[in-house]
Design an enzyme around this catalytic site. Structure first.
Site, PDB file in Angstrom:
ATOM      1  N   HIS A 285      -1.347   2.200   6.311  1.00  0.00           N
ATOM      2  CA  HIS A 285       0.104   2.336   6.437  1.00  0.00           C
ATOM      3  C   HIS A 285       0.475   3.531   7.300  1.00  0.00           C
ATOM      4  O   HIS A 285      -0.328   4.438   7.552  1.00  0.00           O
ATOM      5  CB  HIS A 285       0.758   2.449   5.052  1.00  0.00           C
ATOM      6  CG  HIS A 285       0.396   3.683   4.275  1.00  0.00           C
ATOM      7  ND1 HIS A 285       1.067   4.874   4.398  1.00  0.00           N
ATOM      8  CD2 HIS A 285      -0.581   3.904   3.358  1.00  0.00           C
ATOM      9  CE1 HIS A 285       0.537   5.772   3.583  1.00  0.00           C
ATOM     10  NE2 HIS A 285      -0.472   5.216   2.943  1.00  0.00           N
TER      11      HIS A 285
ATOM     12  N   CYS B 167      -5.264   5.057  -0.272  1.00  0.00           N
ATOM     13  CA  CYS B 167      -4.909   4.240   0.892  1.00  0.00           C
ATOM     14  C   CYS B 167      -5.146   5.038   2.175  1.00  0.00           C
ATOM     15  O   CYS B 167      -5.409   6.240   2.145  1.00  0.00           O
ATOM     16  CB  CYS B 167      -3.466   3.778   0.791  1.00  0.00           C
ATOM     17  SG  CYS B 167      -3.217   2.495  -0.464  1.00  0.00           S
TER      18      CYS B 167
END
Length: 559
Positions: free
Chosen positions: A444, A463
């Site tokens: 992301h 992440c």
């Protein structure tokens, strides 16, 4: 007939004669010997473990093959049996070329029984050949240790090998060496590590590289006896090609060589040999060899074919590449998980992107990070554009955080969903890249772009934050007329959460490589940020393992 044609005909006849011998019984072996060998094989295979010299053979994987043939030998008693045994000994004695340990496969015991004529020794030779071929191929293809046994966070599954096909193929070929070479991992990353291993083994055989002693930092313009040692060290690792290694002056050429070394080791490339650079220079070649072998072991667990086009994330290098036809077309920095929230290692398939994503705060982060702060100040959520949602009769309903007694909410029983709406401060930025997996990990964007300038980039909760997400998104959709750069910009300006499916799902591999050689041959080393080298090294080498990153990891912890 010309001399050349006569030689060709003779060679052809010899080859045909040799091929005709494969699998045929050796007429010099007395017929009475085969039943005796079979009886010895049956007796030995009745036990779970068979001891031959100091080696313990596991009988369970090989017993079915012998039982199906009434315990007749697979190898001995054939015209080509001794030749194949000699070829296998040659391969096993060179197993270190593949980062394996030759003594694991009993080449001396095999060699010592070639040509012996007692039924016991011939049965033992047959068992050794069968057992060690299977063990060697298994180790070569799947590694010496199971991934999860070495490290519980390695979420990869070794490939299943067809043992019957291996034995049938091995007993039928003329050149066993060529047959076994076919099991060497074909992945190009493994191949380059294999070449590097041979180079470092050669350096070790010549005595290794010199140590650069402690002292004040070495830099351009200095003249010192330690500069001579620095030149010798950099020449051996290829950073200072064709230079005068005996000179004591630190010149511009040496500065460039130091900078090249620093870049290869993920250090600040200032051209000055300070404490961190000196520690990296002084890691002994034997320890670097172990580091190479550890990374070769990891790549045995990876598929030979990563895909014609794929994303490769190297967690240890904080880097992402998009590879197409073997060449990196995109290369960018990433931020990975903290040491106590490590990014896992696995492969998946990227299937869609989400523009203007909202962020559903994971329960672990809600409980560990937000709950202690909410007990002191419930207004922190509004400042971050985060809403509190609770389960209603048919859907989620919004709850005023000021009306919740957060002191009564307990970790492990967090009853709310924290959701951050799209916007400039959203933790996921403007786009996230989804490859559905059991770990809820994805790539992301991030509003904290300043973190990409750090050398050590372990800041996330697992992440992966991407440095240039829009460039990556446009590249992934470059052949999709429905998602042009203009359309993507329009969707981003709208602020509306929008899903964009990839027409062709893309393989993505999250890996952990502390050593690799790029396509241009440049060798890179990185710190063992998660101590995964240490775990795997202990499994492979036991007490003999010496971490090549022990000094740099201590330095890393003190920054």
């Amino acid at each position: 007939m010309s001399a050349r044609r006569r030689i060709g005909a003779i060679a052809c006849a010899l080859a045909l004669a040799a091929l005709a011998c494969i699998g045929q019984a050796d007429p010099t072996l007395a017929a009475a010997s085969l039943p005796e060998i079979a009886a010895e094989l049956k007796s030995r295979l009745a036990a779970k473990s068979i001891q031959v010299d100091t080696h313990h053979l596991n009988s369970q994987p090989i017993r079915p093959f012998y039982a199906e043939r009434d315990f007749r030998p697979l190898w001995v008693g054939r015209m080509d049996g001794d030749r194949q045994a000699e070829q296998l000994v040659e391969v096993l004695r060179q197993a270190d070329r593949e980062g394996l340990e030759p003594t694991d496969y009993a080449p001396g015991s095999i060699a010592g029984r070639i040509g012996r004529d007692s039924s016991v020794e011939m049965a033992e030779l047959d068992l050794l050949l069968t057992h060690e071929i299977l063990r060697y191929v298994e180790d070569l293809r799947n590694g010496r240790t199971a991934p999860r046994a070495a490290d519980p966070e390695l979420f990869v599954n070794p490939r299943k090998l067809n043992r019957r096909a291996i034995l049938e193929g091995a007993t039928a070929v003329f050149d066993l060496r060529k047959f076994l070479a076919g099991f060497v991992p074909a992945n190009p990353v493994y191949g380059r590590l294999r070449t590097l291993l041979a180079e470092y083994q050669s350096i070790a055989a010549r005595g290794g590289w010199p140590v650069v002693p402690k002292g004040r930092a070495l830099e351009e313009g200095m003249r010192h006896r330690r500069v001579k040692l620095l030149r010798q060290r950099l020449a051996l690792s290829g950073d200072l090609p064709g230079a005068a290694v005996g000179a004591a002056t630190f010149d511009f050429e040496l500065t460039q060589a130091v900078q090249a070394f620093q870049r290869r080791h993920g250090l600040e490339d200032d051209g000055v040999v300070g404490p961190a650079t000196r520690r990296a220079l002084n890691v002994p070649v034997d320890e670097r060899i172990q580091q190479v072998i550890i990374n070769m072991e990891r790549w045995r667990w990876m598929p030979d074919d990563l895909g014609e086009r794929y994303i490769l994330v190297n967690i240890a290098a904080y880097g992402l590449q998009v590879i197409e036809d073997g060449w990196p077309l995109l290369d960018m920095r990433v931020v990975v998980g903290r040491r106590f929230r490590r990014t896992p290692w696995f492969s998946g398939r990227m299937t869609y992107l989400e523009f203007n994503p909202s962020w559903n705060v994971p329960s672990s982060i809600a409980e560990k990070d937000y709950l202690p702060r909410l007990r002191k100040d419930p207004t922190i959520l509004a400042r971050q554009n985060i809403r509190v949602l609770a389960s209603g009769p048919s859907s989620l309903r919004e709850v005023d955080p000021a009306k919740i007694d957060w002191r009564r909410v307990r970790a492990g029983k967090f009853p709310y969903l924290l959701r951050q709406d799209p916007g400039p401060d959203n933790a996921l930025g403007r786009v996230k890249f989804m490859f559905p997996n059991a770990f809820n990990v994805y790539l992301h964007d991030t509003p904290k772009g300043e973190l990409f300038s750090r050398r050590v980039r372990t800041f996330s909760s697992g992440c992966i934050r991407v440095d240039r997400p829009l460039e990556l998104a446009n590249f992934l959709f470059k052949d999709d007329p429905n998602w042009t750069p203009e359309r993507i910009d329009e969707v981003l300006r709208s602020g509306t959460t929008t899903r964009a499916d990839l027409a062709n799902p893309l393989p993505i591999h999250l890996t952990y490589s502390t050593v690799w050689a790029a396509g241009d041959g440049v060798v890179n080393f990185r710190e063992d940020i998660y101590r995964r080298d240490a775990l795997l090294g202990k499994a492979l080498f036991g007490r003999a393992y010496r971490s090549a990153a022990r000094g740099t990891n201590a330095n890393l912890a003190n920054r």
